[in-house]
Design an enzyme around this catalytic site. Sequence first.
Site, PDB file in Angstrom:
ATOM      1  N   CYS A 201      33.344  -2.284  32.522  1.00 54.14           N
ATOM      2  CA  CYS A 201      33.826  -2.113  33.904  1.00 54.14           C
ATOM      3  C   CYS A 201      32.668  -1.840  34.855  1.00 54.14           C
ATOM      4  O   CYS A 201      31.858  -0.948  34.635  1.00 54.14           O
ATOM      5  CB  CYS A 201      34.826  -0.958  33.943  1.00 54.14           C
ATOM      6  SG  CYS A 201      35.370  -0.559  35.609  1.00 54.14           S
TER       7      CYS A 201
ATOM      8  N   CYS B 288      33.570   3.097  31.156  1.00 51.94           N
ATOM      9  CA  CYS B 288      34.039   2.073  30.219  1.00 51.94           C
ATOM     10  C   CYS B 288      33.006   0.948  30.265  1.00 51.94           C
ATOM     11  O   CYS B 288      32.557   0.560  31.352  1.00 51.94           O
ATOM     12  CB  CYS B 288      35.420   1.552  30.624  1.00 51.94           C
ATOM     13  SG  CYS B 288      36.641   2.873  30.638  1.00 51.94           S
TER      14      CYS B 288
ATOM     15  N   CYS C 191      33.478   6.111  39.296  1.00 59.50           N
ATOM     16  CA  CYS C 191      34.306   6.625  38.199  1.00 59.50           C
ATOM     17  C   CYS C 191      33.393   7.296  37.194  1.00 59.50           C
ATOM     18  O   CYS C 191      32.313   6.794  36.898  1.00 59.50           O
ATOM     19  CB  CYS C 191      35.076   5.471  37.532  1.00 59.50           C
ATOM     20  SG  CYS C 191      36.228   6.029  36.264  1.00 59.50           S
TER      21      CYS C 191
ATOM     22  N   CYS D   3      45.725  -3.094  45.940  1.00 55.61           N
ATOM     23  CA  CYS D   3      45.051  -2.370  44.860  1.00 55.61           C
ATOM     24  C   CYS D   3      44.208  -1.260  45.492  1.00 55.61           C
ATOM     25  O   CYS D   3      43.268  -1.522  46.227  1.00 55.61           O
ATOM     26  CB  CYS D   3      44.200  -3.377  44.087  1.00 55.61           C
ATOM     27  SG  CYS D   3      43.307  -2.650  42.718  1.00 55.61           S
TER      28      CYS D   3
ATOM     29  N   CYS E  44      39.795  -7.579  38.827  1.00 56.11           N
ATOM     30  CA  CYS E  44      39.850  -6.329  38.048  1.00 56.11           C
ATOM     31  C   CYS E  44      38.487  -5.983  37.483  1.00 56.11           C
ATOM     32  O   CYS E  44      37.852  -6.809  36.829  1.00 56.11           O
ATOM     33  CB  CYS E  44      40.752  -6.493  36.829  1.00 56.11           C
ATOM     34  SG  CYS E  44      42.445  -6.713  37.193  1.00 56.11           S
TER      35      CYS E  44
ATOM     36  N   GLU F 157      36.332   0.424  47.794  1.00 58.27           N
ATOM     37  CA  GLU F 157      36.901  -0.891  48.060  1.00 58.27           C
ATOM     38  C   GLU F 157      38.420  -0.875  47.841  1.00 58.27           C
ATOM     39  O   GLU F 157      38.925  -0.178  46.962  1.00 58.27           O
ATOM     40  CB  GLU F 157      36.254  -1.935  47.152  1.00 58.27           C
ATOM     41  CG  GLU F 157      34.768  -2.075  47.453  1.00 58.27           C
ATOM     42  CD  GLU F 157      34.090  -3.204  46.679  1.00 58.27           C
ATOM     43  OE1 GLU F 157      33.400  -4.002  47.324  1.00 58.27           O
ATOM     44  OE2 GLU F 157      34.252  -3.279  45.454  1.00 58.27           O
TER      45      GLU F 157
HETATM   46  N1  SAH Z   1      40.594   3.789  35.917  1.00 52.30           N
HETATM   47  C1  SAH Z   1      41.891   3.262  35.776  1.00 52.30           C
HETATM   48  C2  SAH Z   1      42.276   2.425  36.960  1.00 52.30           C
HETATM   49  C3  SAH Z   1      41.440   1.157  37.126  1.00 52.30           C
HETATM   50  S1  SAH Z   1      42.482  -0.155  36.788  1.00 52.30           S
HETATM   51  C4  SAH Z   1      42.012   2.497  34.490  1.00 52.30           C
HETATM   52  O1  SAH Z   1      40.993   2.239  33.869  1.00 52.30           O
HETATM   53  O2  SAH Z   1      43.125   2.225  34.077  1.00 52.30           O
HETATM   54  C5  SAH Z   1      41.440  -1.458  36.568  1.00 52.30           C
HETATM   55  C6  SAH Z   1      41.855  -2.285  35.357  1.00 52.30           C
HETATM   56  O3  SAH Z   1      40.911  -3.345  35.183  1.00 52.30           O
HETATM   57  C7  SAH Z   1      41.810  -1.460  34.102  1.00 52.30           C
HETATM   58  O4  SAH Z   1      42.798  -1.859  33.187  1.00 52.30           O
HETATM   59  C8  SAH Z   1      40.458  -1.808  33.563  1.00 52.30           C
HETATM   60  O5  SAH Z   1      40.361  -1.513  32.214  1.00 52.30           O
HETATM   61  C9  SAH Z   1      40.370  -3.273  33.888  1.00 52.30           C
HETATM   62  N2  SAH Z   1      38.992  -3.768  33.922  1.00 52.30           N
HETATM   63  C10 SAH Z   1      37.870  -3.045  34.116  1.00 52.30           C
HETATM   64  N3  SAH Z   1      36.791  -3.844  34.085  1.00 52.30           N
HETATM   65  C11 SAH Z   1      37.238  -5.084  33.865  1.00 52.30           C
HETATM   66  C12 SAH Z   1      36.590  -6.350  33.754  1.00 52.30           C
HETATM   67  N4  SAH Z   1      35.290  -6.472  33.895  1.00 52.30           N
HETATM   68  N5  SAH Z   1      37.366  -7.426  33.550  1.00 52.30           N
HETATM   69  C13 SAH Z   1      38.711  -7.315  33.463  1.00 52.30           C
HETATM   70  N6  SAH Z   1      39.373  -6.160  33.570  1.00 52.30           N
HETATM   71  C14 SAH Z   1      38.650  -5.041  33.759  1.00 52.30           C
HETATM   72 FE1  SF4 Z   2      36.843   4.063  35.263  1.00 51.75          FE
HETATM   73 FE2  SF4 Z   2      36.566   1.413  35.095  1.00 51.75          FE
HETATM   74 FE3  SF4 Z   2      37.109   2.862  32.905  1.00 51.75          FE
HETATM   75 FE4  SF4 Z   2      38.993   2.555  34.798  1.00 51.75          FE
HETATM   76  S1  SF4 Z   2      38.107   0.927  33.552  1.00 51.75           S
HETATM   77  S2  SF4 Z   2      38.423   4.453  33.732  1.00 51.75           S
HETATM   78  S3  SF4 Z   2      37.712   2.526  36.656  1.00 51.75           S
HETATM   79  S4  SF4 Z   2      35.231   2.987  34.158  1.00 51.75           S
END
Ligand code: SAH
Ligand code: SF4
Length: 362
Positions: A129, A126, A122, A115, A349, A102
């Site tokens: 996420c 996390c 991934c 974006c 995000c 996406e």
């Molecule tokens: N993998 C990289 C790039 C993804 S950026 C990273 O983690 O930095 C996407 C951003 O959205 C990251 O800061 C991530 O931590 C945040 N994010 C992930 N899940 C989210 C959620 N459910 N609500 C708000 N922010 C979230």
């Molecule tokens: Fe991967 Fe989501 Fe963690 Fe970013 S926030 S490293 S996309 S699992």
Amino acid sequence: MNENNDNKEVSLVGLTREEIKDSLIKFDIPDQQINMRVNQVWGWIYNKGVSSIDEMTTLSLGLREELKKHHNLNRPVISDEQTSEDGTKKWLLKFNDGSEIETVFIPDDERGTLCVSSQVGCTLNCTFCHTGTQRLVRNLSSQEIISQVVVAKDSLEEWCEEPRKITNIVMMGMGEPLYNYDSVRDALHIVMDNEGLALSKKRITLSTSGVVPEIVRTGNEIGCLLAISFHATTDEVRNNLVPINKKWNIEKLLNALRTYPGLSNSQRITFEYVMLKDINDSDSDAKRLVKLIAGIPAKINLIPFNPWPGSPYNRSTKKRIDSFAKIVNRAGYASPVRSPRGEDIMAACGQLKSESLKLKKN
Ligand code: SAH
Ligand code: SF4
């Protein structure tokens, strides 16, 4: 990708200058003309955004015919396109192997941010996420990364249009960009090339969960702005939220950030901090955060948690977020609260996910 399986045509969209040169060298072009031809093809792809080789009118008819035997200007297939009530757009793009990612466009008053994804899914899981719950994971090629920008420009009809709609690019879509370093670097060099997409490095932000060994290289070789998915102020909590912390903990991460090339007050590091109710949002967390990052030119981006189906967390209350922001702000750091965009189409995000099945894990 973009290789048409029937006749083995390779798309020129997303190729680096070197790759275009390697292709052109196969044709009967005098040596002294090669670089000029590469520049012309480059301009047609990345400046004019043409979608057929016939439109490359600065090339001779003969060369165009030869090129067409081996190449095309195919983009990935748009499997789905959605527009949020707030104007955010999300494209689901399908590559030749069937995997999908996406890409999201977020228009704002004076800027438009694209974006971009770096991986299908991934590996990092996390816990807050959605992308981390996707089973299929593979790296995108630099061609696949760039094709997201090209598709967005097609769809927004912004080729040769001023003012630009896409003014900024963030590597904040699906995937961990620093686990796909080479492709991301090559793609961002194409984005920054002045005779093509021509976005300045100060308008590109790469977000990482904290792949420490690649951080300094990112500054030296790409030179873009850096964002860190920080999200917690103790190793205990961060180990749970961002499991890569078990490999490179807060101390190691902060040490790497202190040496980020080009770091200054005008080029600050963005600390992303997702606000999770009763997990990481107390006043003590805010105080610990400002102590930890002391001395690093930084701003703190507070992201209210965006829920997804089955997500185990809740968003902090507005009152809590305001209190947290105030403490950070009083310590001298900008602490904007990121307003969720495109929530109704699951484009905010951390909400991105495609339905690709597991092929292989890197
Ligand atoms: N993998 C990289 C790039 C993804 S950026 C990273 O983690 O930095 C996407 C951003 O959205 C990251 O800061 C991530 O931590 C945040 N994010 C992930 N899940 C989210 C959620 N459910 N609500 C708000 N922010 C979230
Ligand atoms: Fe991967 Fe989501 Fe963690 Fe970013 S926030 S490293 S996309 S699992």
